[in-house]
Write a protein that holds these residues in place. Structure first.
Motif, PDB file in Angstrom:
ATOM      1  N   ILE C   6      -4.402 -27.226  18.438  1.00 61.01           N
ATOM      2  CA  ILE C   6      -5.216 -26.560  19.441  1.00 61.01           C
ATOM      3  C   ILE C   6      -4.435 -25.458  20.145  1.00 61.01           C
ATOM      4  CG2 ILE C   6      -6.673 -26.983  21.481  1.00 61.01           C
ATOM      5  CD1 ILE C   6      -7.728 -28.434  19.128  1.00 61.01           C
ATOM      6  N   PRO C   8      -3.036 -22.251  21.243  1.00 66.14           N
ATOM      7  CA  PRO C   8      -3.299 -20.867  20.859  1.00 66.14           C
ATOM      8  C   PRO C   8      -2.015 -20.071  20.738  1.00 66.14           C
ATOM      9  CG  PRO C   8      -3.808 -21.208  23.162  1.00 66.14           C
ATOM     10  CD  PRO C   8      -3.287 -22.502  22.645  1.00 66.14           C
TER      11      PRO C   8
ATOM     12  N   GLY E  40     -16.145 -22.761  15.388  1.00 63.33           N
ATOM     13  CA  GLY E  40     -14.737 -22.922  15.735  1.00 63.33           C
ATOM     14  C   GLY E  40     -14.655 -23.794  16.956  1.00 63.33           C
ATOM     15  N   PRO E  41     -13.485 -24.367  17.165  1.00 61.37           N
ATOM     16  CA  PRO E  41     -13.317 -25.259  18.309  1.00 61.37           C
ATOM     17  C   PRO E  41     -13.528 -24.503  19.618  1.00 61.37           C
ATOM     18  CG  PRO E  41     -11.388 -25.296  16.877  1.00 61.37           C
ATOM     19  CD  PRO E  41     -12.261 -24.217  16.381  1.00 61.37           C
ATOM     20  N   ALA E  44     -11.809 -21.057  20.655  1.00 58.54           N
ATOM     21  CA  ALA E  44     -11.354 -20.394  19.435  1.00 58.54           C
ATOM     22  C   ALA E  44     -11.458 -18.884  19.554  1.00 58.54           C
ATOM     23  CB  ALA E  44     -12.184 -20.868  18.247  1.00 58.54           C
ATOM     24  N   LYS E  46     -14.744 -17.328  20.021  1.00 55.84           N
ATOM     25  CA  LYS E  46     -16.068 -16.906  19.544  1.00 55.84           C
ATOM     26  C   LYS E  46     -16.760 -15.994  20.566  1.00 55.84           C
ATOM     27  CE  LYS E  46     -17.358 -21.261  19.331  1.00 55.84           C
ATOM     28  NZ  LYS E  46     -16.130 -21.911  19.803  1.00 55.84           N
ATOM     29  N   LEU E 224     -13.560 -19.338  13.215  1.00 53.22           N
ATOM     30  CA  LEU E 224     -12.467 -18.830  14.038  1.00 53.22           C
ATOM     31  C   LEU E 224     -11.650 -20.010  14.513  1.00 53.22           C
ATOM     32  CD1 LEU E 224     -14.071 -16.112  16.361  1.00 53.22           C
ATOM     33  CD2 LEU E 224     -12.758 -15.796  14.257  1.00 53.22           C
ATOM     34  N   HIS E 225     -10.341 -19.804  14.527  1.00 53.63           N
ATOM     35  CA  HIS E 225      -9.484 -20.858  15.033  1.00 53.63           C
ATOM     36  C   HIS E 225      -8.300 -20.203  15.730  1.00 53.63           C
ATOM     37  CE1 HIS E 225      -7.866 -24.731  15.585  1.00 53.63           C
ATOM     38  NE2 HIS E 225      -6.895 -24.623  14.687  1.00 53.63           N
ATOM     39  N   ASN E 226      -8.129 -20.518  17.005  1.00 55.68           N
ATOM     40  CA  ASN E 226      -7.097 -19.859  17.800  1.00 55.68           C
ATOM     41  C   ASN E 226      -7.151 -18.345  17.653  1.00 55.68           C
ATOM     42  OD1 ASN E 226      -6.130 -22.153  18.939  1.00 55.68           O
ATOM     43  ND2 ASN E 226      -4.576 -22.473  17.354  1.00 55.68           N
ATOM     44  N   TYR E 248     -12.310 -28.904  13.683  1.00 56.72           N
ATOM     45  CA  TYR E 248     -13.563 -28.618  14.346  1.00 56.72           C
ATOM     46  C   TYR E 248     -14.445 -29.854  14.470  1.00 56.72           C
ATOM     47  CZ  TYR E 248     -17.971 -26.379  15.418  1.00 56.72           C
ATOM     48  OH  TYR E 248     -19.131 -26.027  16.020  1.00 56.72           O
TER      49      TYR E 248
END
Ligand SMILES: Nc1ncnc2c1ncn2[C@@H]1O[C@H](COP(=O)(O)OP(=O)(O)OP(=O)(O)O)[C@@H](O)[C@H]1O
Ligand SMILES: Nc1ncnc2c1ncn2[C@@H]1O[C@H](COP(=O)(O)OP(=O)(O)OP(=O)(O)O)[C@@H](O)[C@H]1O
Ligand SMILES: [Mg+2]
Ligand SMILES: [Mg+2]
Lengths: 371, 241, 342, 353, 257
Positions: C6, C8, E40-41, E44, E46, E224-226, E248
């Protein structure tokens, strides 16, 4: 028939204190001149009051109302010069007399004057010239500090003109915005200009209204450069600040203890009796206006404007300040001013201006500016 | 488990000229998860806000732990042991995540163990600890709103749609969290649109429509009865999960 | 679930970006240095600088209450000026009453008189703040326009009440004996009273900063402004807190009033509203609500107006407004914005 | 037809309709209905302030912009006309070009202020305009060679507009129709036209857009409205109308000075009139201006009478002395916000709903 | 080379907040008439990606192209005028106006009548009709005269969608349109979106967390992720990818078990 006199002045607003004095003075003047009867030839004098709220438009409407609706024979007022200037054309329009008291702008009896305008109050030139006469001498160097707007510039100009004949030198003129809070910079500039001059050195301050710079400049110890501060007289409340200025010289319009005449004696004792305080600047001014009105009505024998004008032009009358004369050319009342020196008495709340010399009408050459 | 912790009896709520709640009767048993379902505009959020004292009931009686709270002011209600997650999340966007959490913990400060538990459930809370809460993503804000309510043990938590905007993985964490809370004897009143989630943890359920409770019973019963679902909520489970 | 998934991506922030945050701190020394170069004469410069700092700090004292009330509670108090005036009038009444102490040639008695005057003035204005908040401000939280209106109404009423109680005349009181005059350092004259003002201003600044940084009060009030329902739902009595903050802000205005009155030596009912435009400018420059910003803004205004008044008096008139415009072009929210007001 | 004239924005309350009609008719026949100079002065002031307040309502009530520079624009208009009349003589041409020039300058100023500062937060804008307006007032008093400084300008207006000019030799309904009456009707007609124009503007798509921008500028951008331009246009428009109101004042008063046009007090009066009347309603401007000016003109007299009637009671008579009328004005300020949160118009409309 | 550009394209768009890279070199093209789901999480990027496309945020680097034209520096209203419209994740309406007024304002914006000062707003019949039509579509007609701030949360979400539909741009971006909507309302909204795509040939970007919704609507998914684009393709294929499953959906991939 009743004779209506309208007092149109700023009852509310920032100059409320002046307004109160002015009205008290006017009423006492009418009373004194009619020996308490408030009647002239059997006609009762009725004073109606109108508030200008210090706003020219309201002043204008109030005067129109006084002349138009209330049928006043003559009007007195106002306190503020801006309001007075707006009111001048109304007098002309209605063909009635406006006796200006105590607004001081030169242009009231100058550029904006019309033949229905008289003034018992002094004008700025009278103030400036009396001070110039009081301070001016050989080997004297003077710097001025004034508000950076028309009033200040005019005052300095008149002062400068009057100083020319006295042999004194005007070395520096400093103008500061009216709302200046900090006078350190102005004082520094003045000190820099004066400190290397020989002889007596004055800083002459022309400042109207609040926010007076004198105390603040005094706190910077101008005496270390041999500079003396000078300014005109003021109302009693403002002269409390003069307590820290013993020995200061200048010229004033009125101080209750200075003029010696029956009118003033009556005013001072009656005022003390009724209000427990001595009369002030605008009490004296208001009283002069009241006396002038009664004298004029008597002399003219009617309330007809032309008759009044004829009676008043050149009229001499006795006021708390002694003799005043309405000059024919511009209807400005010429009058004495007083050169004073401040004495401090711990038992008196304000710095006491002691008379050095009375500057009589003939001592001051007040220019006629309405041409 | 069957003693009621919170009861609403004939509660009416007016908002300005509108009569929103029209006699709500609701019993929340101690130690379980009660779910409140219903269509948009049914009055679910209004019910929770009325319990919190954010609207005042014009009639009826609300009691909590045997004590009447109908006329108490919001701070007193909160201090009597109720936490609240409003549907708009009520995040203080001017403050940082840390500050948001600090305010939620009463004077004593935060219990580090509990904080670690929360940060493990909702990793962004830790990651963005010192960021301004206003910059969080929609889901992250939702996590923060729930975290605030669970930072300290409370007797009752009122949660208004906690899963909206959350990714499936986080919905799972959220469900886990609620389960764990339930084990610590915390009672939960949950408003939810996500029936799958609600049915997985709910013990009892009430369904609202037009300011009334139209059905109340055990969750298991509702899950089993497709017809009832169809009738009360216009949904069939199959179609959506 | 793995926490690392998670996390970033965080990049290094460049040095210049980080410096930009601190830039306002450099403004004051930079301005002072520029002043020295332009003026040349060190003793003149010293006189002007000390005077400017003192002036700035007096304005800061008056502005601090306003900015705190605005920053924390999102209330624009146009009536702040009335508290300044009332503070001055109360303080002066006390000084007149303690006339013996004030005119005694003892530094100790003089300061004691001033201190008593300040405390009484702050108490009175604080209580007045109580009434003001209850009666005038409470119904209009969150509505800026109405706040402007009612607080202006309050301003007028308070000014008129000053007339009723103290009469229409300006009141004059000389500063206590030992606070008159200047200390001379070579050719530089440094007024004693200004040194006192600097002292009080600095202490006030540090105390306020401490309170706002290390207690929850600041947090709670700011949160309460954004969403008072939520703060109540967290168990805090927001209304009481708002009241206390407002009273504190009013008391600060009272302190400012005494300080300003003693500087002017003559006070009028409208002295407070007269100085308000300057106070607003300082508060804007600082970024509404920021005590630090307000402090820096006040120093900038004090110094700049003194330097320009010495170098080019005509420019002095527009120097503060010019400063405000320049600062707003650089940072549209002021030096240190606190509140995300609309 | 009438509906079109009112741009479809009818008063929507019988009481309000009645009040508006009374005001309209009284103003329309003021010279004949009301005797004396004072009442005509008051009527003209009301006309001028209705326009001024309505133009401010466009800004405040519809666009949600709090500005303290409105009197500045008012002043610019008045000075424009005043300077034209004093420099090129008392002719109608001078009035026209002076007003046009004033309006133009006001528009340019408003454009500059708008573009510069409408990007900052609303509350900043309020304070920036406060500072700008006070600087402008200082500037006007400094430039006394042009503006007459604190003392202002006295000038003459075309003879046809002065009392000396008689239109008919006979009197009509006991009133002599002189230039003053003509002058009043000039003020009245222009004011009426400007008001109807403003009413149209706020009920146009543009007016709706302003409301949207006020409510949520962020979303307004996202549906395609260029917020800064809308705000700036509203600012410019309200400045121009304010300037025209200023021109009317200049013609009516034959005097222009800082105290009649630029003072902070007038700004506060305007604010109060908008709020008492009801923000964002336009008709509120009519009621607010009328009531306020009537109070301003007559309240003081009433108080004086009341105070002397009870002069025996010590403190109370002090409190209601004529000098204290500002005190009660302040109280009025506070009460109006309490009891008329949506203004008189809002009150009346709600009463019906 | 080709005249047929994808209607919308981002090239390497990146945005940093302080040091945090919220959208990280995302390059993606959206062909005309397609519906792309973005998953995405939470956090992320979005919504941030949407903000970059519609202009609420300006990219730190990279480009946004509409019909092949670079619009990276264009303002929000300019982009709206060119045909990009969006709905917001956290409701963002005109709270003190009525529901009807909200929709009319959008219709008016679309018609470019905002600066019309001298006609009466109520005389534009076509705008009024358009607004009524849209309200009927989202089943809000009955609430037309209510003030928006008094609507329940779910109804506000519906209005949010209605505004975008009333704007009817070429590219529509929905940010979790069904969040907070009750189960019976969801199909209505999904049908509306489907109609937009199929009958009106609009290009749609959709952020959704509900997998069933995505399966039933999307032509394509991007993940999308990070902040980075980590996967792209057919819905079924993408959902099956381990990274999607793990990060996700929160399922531990079978391979790892
Ligand atoms: N502040 C308010 N003023 C007036 N009416 C309101 C207000 N808040 C809610 N309502 C009305 O009360 C009713 C119930 O609203 P509530 O928010 O409780 O619904 P809900 O069940 O939570 O719906 P949702 O699922 O959409 O959140 C709705 O018809 C709504 O329009
Ligand atoms: N203005 C901002 N300042 C700083 N960080 C921000 C800002 N806006 C977004 N972020 C950060 O960028 C990241 C991406 O946020 P974004 O809102 O795009 O997420 P999202 O994918 O839409 O998530 P969700 O599904 O929860 O809505 C988040 O971690 C958020 O904290
Ligand atoms: Mg709800
Ligand atoms: Mg999002």
């Amino acid at each position: 028939d009743d004779i209506k006199i309208a007092h149109v002045y700023g009852m509310t607003g920032a100059l409320e204190a002046y307004a109160k004095q002015s009205h008290t003075g006017l009423m006492m003047g009418l009373e004194y001149a009619t020996d308490g009867s408030m009647e002239i030839n059997g006609n009762k004098l009725v004073v109606i009051e109108k508030d200008t709220q210090l706003k020219p438009d309201i002043g204008k409407a109030a005067l129109a109302e006084a002349f138009g609706d209330d049928d006043a024979a003559i009007a007195v007022g106002p306190v503020s010069s801006g309001v007075a200037l707006a009111m001048l054309p109304v007098a002309e329009e209605y063909g009635k007399i406006l006796l200006v008291e105590p607004a001081v702008a030169d242009s009231i009896t100058g550029a904006d004057w019309n033949r229905f305008i008289f003034r018992t109050g002094r004008n700025s030139s009278q103030d400036a010239i009396s001070n110039a006469v009081a301070l001016g001498a050989k080997d004297v160097t003077i710097a001025t500090l004034a508000q950076d707007y028309a009033f200040g510039h005019d005052g300095v100009a008149a002062f400068k003109e009057a100083l020319a004949g006295t042999g004194a030198e005007l070395a520096f003129e400093e103008y500061a915005p009216t709302d200046t809070q900090d006078f350190t910079a102005a004082a520094q500039r003045i000190f820099d200009a004066l400190k290397d001059k020989p002889g007596r050195k004055f800083l002459f301050v022309i400042w109207a209204g609040g926010n007076n710079p004198i105390g603040k400049i005094q706190a910077m110890e101008p005496q270390r450069f041999g500079i003396e501060i000078s300014t005109g007289g003021n109302i009693l409340a403002a002269m409390k600040a003069y307590k820290s200025l013993p020995g200061m010289e200048g010229a004033t319009y009125y101080y209750y203890d200075i003029p010696k005449n029956p009118v003033n004696d009556w005013l001072v004792s009656e005022h003390q009796k009724r209000f427990g305080t001595p009369p002030d600047f605008f009490t004296a001014g208001g009283m002069s206006a009241g006396i002038a009105i009664v004298d004029a009505l008597r002399k003219a024998g009617s309330t007809d404007t032309e008759a009044l004008i004829a009676a008043m032009e050149g009229m001499e009358f006795e006021t708390p300040k002694g003799k005043m004369v309405f000059r024919k050319e511009d209807h400005q009342a010429l009058q004495s001013m007083y050169h004073f020196k401040i004495r401090v008495d711990p038992n008196v709340e304000w710095g006491i201006p002691e008379l050095v010399r009375e500057l009589k009408i003939e001592d001051m050459n007040i220019p006629v500016r309405n041409k | 488990m069957t003693t009621p912790l919170l009861t609403l009896e004939g509660v009416h709520t007016h908002i300005g000229p509108y009569h929103i709640l029209q006699g709500v009767d609701l019993v929340v048993p101690e130690g379980g998860v009660s779910v409140l379902l219903g269509r948009n505009g049914a009055g679910k959020s209004t019910t929770l806000r009325t319990v919190m004292g954010l609207w005042t009931a014009s009639r009826g009686r609300i009691s909590f732990g045997g004590r009447e709270i109908t006329r108490l002011d919001t701070p007193s209600i909160s201090r009597s042991g109720i936490a609240f997650v409003p549907e708009n999340m009520g995040i203080f966007t001017d403050l940082t995540v840390a500050e948001n959490m600090t305010l939620a913990a009463s004077r004593g400060g935060m219990d580090p163990k509990r904080l670690a538990w929360i940060q493990d459930l909702f990793p962004p809370i830790g990651t963005f600890w010192n960021s301004s809460a206003g910059t969080l993503s929609g889901g992250q804000k939702q996590m923060l709103a729930v975290s605030r309510a669970i930072i300290e043990p409370r007797q009752l938590i009122l949660i208004d749609e906690p899963t909206k905007g959350l990714a499936p993985a986080i919905i799972k964490s959220m469900t886990d969290a609620l389960r764990q809370l339930k084990e610590t004897e915390t009672t939960i009143l949950l408003v939810e649109q996500n029936f799958a989630m609600a049915s997985s943890i709910g013990d009892t359920v009430a369904i609202m429509d037009d300011g009334h409770i139209v059905h109340a019973g055990d969750m298991a019963e509702l899950v089993a009865d497709v017809d009832l679902q169809e009738r009360l909520m216009g949904l069939s489970l199959e179609a959506h999960q | 679930m793995s926490g690392s998934a998670i996390k970033p991506r965080i990049e290094k922030v460049s040095l210049s970006d980080r410096l930009a945050d601190k830039a306002p701190l450099l403004l004051v020394p930079a301005l002072a240095l520029a002043g020295l170069l332009a003026i040349g004469n060190p003793s003149t410069w010293l006189t002007l600088t000390v005077a400017g700092v003192a002036m700035g700090l007096m304005v800061f004292i008056m502005a601090s209450g306003l900015t705190v009330v605005f920053g924390l509670m999102d209330v624009i108090n146009f009536g702040h000026g009335a508290f300044v005036s009332v503070g001055a009038f109360v303080g002066f009444s006390i000084l007149i009453w303690l006339g013996g102490w004030a005119s005694a040639p003892s530094v100790f008695l003089n300061l004691a008189a001033v201190l008593v005057a300040i405390l009484v003035a702050m108490t009175v204005t604080g209580l007045m703040g109580y009434a003001f908040e209850r009666v005038i401000v409470m119904p209009v939280y969150g509505q800026h326009l109405k706040q402007i209106l009612v607080t202006m109404g309050g301003l007028i009423v308070a000014q008129q009440l000053i007339y009723v109680f103290w009469g229409p005349d300006a009141i004059h009181v000389a500063r206590p004996q030992s606070l008159q005059g200047s200390i001379l350092l070579g050719n530089a004259a440094i007024e004693k009273y200004r040194l006192v003002a600097v002292g009080i201003g600095l202490v006030l600044f540090l105390v306020m900063r401490h309170i706002l940084r290390s207690t929850r009060i600041g947090l709670l009030v700011r949160a309460g402004v954004e969403n008072s329902e939520m703060v109540e739902a967290l168990g805090y009595r927001v209304k009481r807190l708002f009241l206390l903050v407002f009273m504190a802000g009013s008391a600060l205005a009272g302190l400012g009033g005494v300080m300003w009155g003693l500087y002017q030596e003559t006070i009028t009912a409208h002295m407070g509203s007269d100085i308000m435009v300057l106070v607003f400018i300082v508060v804007i420059i600082g970024g509404l609500g920021s005590v630090e910003g307000c402090f820096i803004g006040a120093l900038l205004v004090g110094l700049l107006s003194n330097y320009t008044a010495f170098l080019e008096p005509k420019v002095a008139l527009v120097s503060t407004i010019g400063l405000m415009v320049v600062i707003l072009m650089w940072r549209p929210q002021g030096l240190y914005p606190v509140v995300k007001a609309k | 037809m009438l509906k079109r004239l009112l741009s479809g924005d009818t008063p929507r309350s019988p009481v309000l309709t009645a009040l508006l009609l009374v005001i309209l008719l009284t103003l329309a026949f003021a010279p004949f209905l009301l005797p004396g100079t004072k009442s005509l002065e008051t009527a003209a002031r009301i006309c001028i302030f209705i326009v001024l307040v309505a133009s401010y309502d466009l800004l405040l009530g519809y666009a949600g912009i709090v500005s303290f520079a409105h009197t500045m624009f008012f002043g610019i208009g008045a000075y424009g006309t005043a300077l034209a009349l004093s420099s090129t003589g008392p002719s109608f041409l001078s009035i026209v070009w002076g007003s046009a020039a004033g309006a133009l300058v006001a528009a340019l100023f408003a454009l500059a202020i708008g573009l510069f500062s409408l990007r900052v937060k609303a509350i900043f804008f309020a304070m920036v305009t406060l500072a700008v307006a006070s600087a402008f007032a200082v500037l006007v008093s400094q430039m006394s060679w042009l503006t007459g400084g604190e003392d202002g300008l006295n000038y003459k207006i075309p003879r046809e507009l002065t009392p000396a000019f008689k239109l008919f030799s006979a009197k009509i309904f006991g009133t002599s129709v002189n230039g003053k009456v003509l002058s009043y009707y000039l003020v009245f007609t222009v004011a009426l036209c400007l008001f109807l124009m403003l009413l149209r503007v706020v009920n146009s798509p543009f007016g709706r857009t302003l409301q949207a921008v006020r409510d949520n500028d962020f979303r307004a951008e996202a549906i395609g409205y260029r917020v800064v331009w809308y705000r700036t246009t509203a600012t410019v428009m309200s400045a121009v109308v304010a300037a025209l109101a200023g021109s009317l004042l200049a013609v009516w008063l034959r005097y222009t000075g800082p105290a009649t046009t630029l003072s902070m007090e007038i700004m506060i009066d305007i604010l109060l009139m908008v709020v008492i009347g009801g923000m964002g309603t336009m008709y509120g401007a009519v009621l607010g201006a009328t009531l306020f000016i009537l109070a301003q003109t007559y309240l003081q007299g009433l108080m004086g009478a009341a105070s002397s009637a009870i002069s025996a009671v010590p403190v109370v008579s002090d409190l209601i002395a004529a000098d204290r009328w500002l005190l009660w004005l302040g109280v009025l300020f506070i009460l109006s916000v309490y009891f008329f949160p949506t203004g008189i118009v809002g009150r009346l409309r709600k009463a019906r709903a | 080379m080709t005249t047929e550009h994808p209607i919308l394209e981002t090239r390497d768009v990146t945005i940093r907040f302080g040091g945090h890279v919220a959208v990280d070199h995302v390059s993606c093209a959206f062909p005309r008439g397609t519906l792309t789901a973005i998953v995405g999480p939470n956090g992320a990027g979005k919504t941030t990606y949407f903000n970059l496309i519609s202009g609420q945020l300006k990219a730190t680097s990279g480009q946004v192209l509409l019909n092949g034209a670079d619009i990276t520096r264009a303002s929000v209203p300019e982009r709206t005028a060119r045909g990009i419209g969006r709905a917001f994740q956290l409701t963002n309406l005109f709270p003190s106006l009525s529901v009807r007024e909200n929709v009319r304002l959008v219709a008016q914006a679309k018609a470019g009548k905002g600066f019309d000062m001298f006609s009466m707003a109520d005389s534009h019949i076509e705008l009024i009709e358009r607004a009524e039509h849209v309200l009927a579509e989202v089943r809000l007609l009955d609430d037309g005269d209510r003030i928006v701030s008094a609507l329940s949360h779910g109804d506000q979400r519906k209005l949010e969608v209605a505004l975008l539909i009333a704007l009817g741009p070429q590219v529509l971006m929905f940010d979790e349109p069904t969040a907070g909507m009750s189960v019976d309302e969801v199909p209505v909204i999904l049908d509306l979106i489907r109609t937009l795509k199929q009958d009106m040939d609009r290009t749609i970007l959709l952020v959704e967390h509900k997998m069933d919704v995505i399966r039933s609507l999307a032509d394509r998914i991007i993940v999308l992720h990070n902040g980075a684009l980590v996967a792209e393709g057919e819905p079924a294929a993408v959902i099956a990818m381990p990274i999607v499953q793990e990060a996700y959906l929160g399922k531990v991939p079978e391979a790892a078990q």
